[in-house]
Design a protein around this motif. Sequence first.
Motif, short mmCIF file in Angstrom:
data_model
loop_
_atom_site.label_atom_id
_atom_site.label_comp_id
_atom_site.label_asym_id
_atom_site.label_seq_id
_atom_site.Cartn_x
_atom_site.Cartn_y
_atom_site.Cartn_z
N VAL A 19 0.98 -1.17 0.07
CA VAL A 19 0.10 0.04 -0.20
C VAL A 19 0.59 1.28 0.14
CG1 VAL A 19 -1.48 1.50 1.01
CG2 VAL A 19 -1.78 -1.21 1.13
N ASP A 20 0.87 2.39 -0.62
CA ASP A 20 0.50 3.56 -0.91
C ASP A 20 0.61 5.36 -1.24
OD1 ASP A 20 3.10 5.64 -1.57
OD2 ASP A 20 4.20 4.72 -3.12
N ASP A 27 -4.63 2.27 -7.36
CA ASP A 27 -4.63 0.48 -7.63
C ASP A 27 -4.32 0.15 -5.99
OD1 ASP A 27 -2.76 1.12 -8.25
OD2 ASP A 27 -2.00 -0.36 -9.63
N ASN A 28 -2.82 1.03 -5.63
CA ASN A 28 -2.76 0.12 -3.75
C ASN A 28 -2.77 1.64 -3.05
OD1 ASN A 28 -1.05 2.21 -5.03
ND2 ASN A 28 0.41 1.93 -4.83
N ASN A 29 -3.52 1.99 -2.96
CA ASN A 29 -4.28 2.31 -1.88
C ASN A 29 -4.72 2.30 -0.83
OD1 ASN A 29 -3.50 5.44 -2.99
ND2 ASN A 29 -4.88 5.63 -3.48
N GLU A 60 3.08 -6.30 5.97
CA GLU A 60 2.86 -4.64 6.58
C GLU A 60 1.70 -5.36 7.47
OE1 GLU A 60 4.00 -1.28 5.00
OE2 GLU A 60 5.71 -2.20 4.04
N ILE A 61 1.32 -5.78 8.33
CA ILE A 61 -0.28 -5.46 9.16
C ILE A 61 -0.50 -5.03 9.69
CG2 ILE A 61 -0.92 -7.92 9.81
CD1 ILE A 61 0.04 -8.45 7.51
N ASP A 62 -1.69 -4.38 9.15
CA ASP A 62 -2.10 -3.47 10.74
C ASP A 62 -3.38 -4.43 11.65
OD1 ASP A 62 -0.59 -1.28 9.94
OD2 ASP A 62 -2.38 0.33 8.78
N ALA A 63 -3.58 -4.14 12.89
CA ALA A 63 -4.30 -4.63 13.94
C ALA A 63 -4.83 -3.77 14.08
CB ALA A 63 -3.35 -5.99 14.19
#
Length: 104
Positions: A19-20, A27-29, A60-63
């Motif tokens: 994600v950038d 397309d990568n948001n 890269e994981i967001d929890a």
Amino acid sequence: MRHAIGEAYVRTVIDRTGVDMTDAREDNNRGKTLFSLDGEADGGGQGSGVLEVPAGATREIDAFLTSFANEGRVAAGDRVTATVPLAGRNVAVAFIARRPSLLP
């Protein structure tokens, strides 16, 4: 996650690998939702809750967690322990809490 003030449970888990938000592409948001307590995973439902990571690869994981069960807050410098299921067993991972930094 466990802390002296109680327990917090997973609300949402998102794979943010690749994600950038800083580039012009759209397309990568958005990352892939792996789990959602609210049932709002990609394609509906709760998501698989499974993320296979090949040896040597990173993700890269967001929890995002629910609130802790009791009154009180986690303070900067406090130790918080997360239980992460890995390969058929649970692994305790300790974190030291810090204040969020503001992005420039």
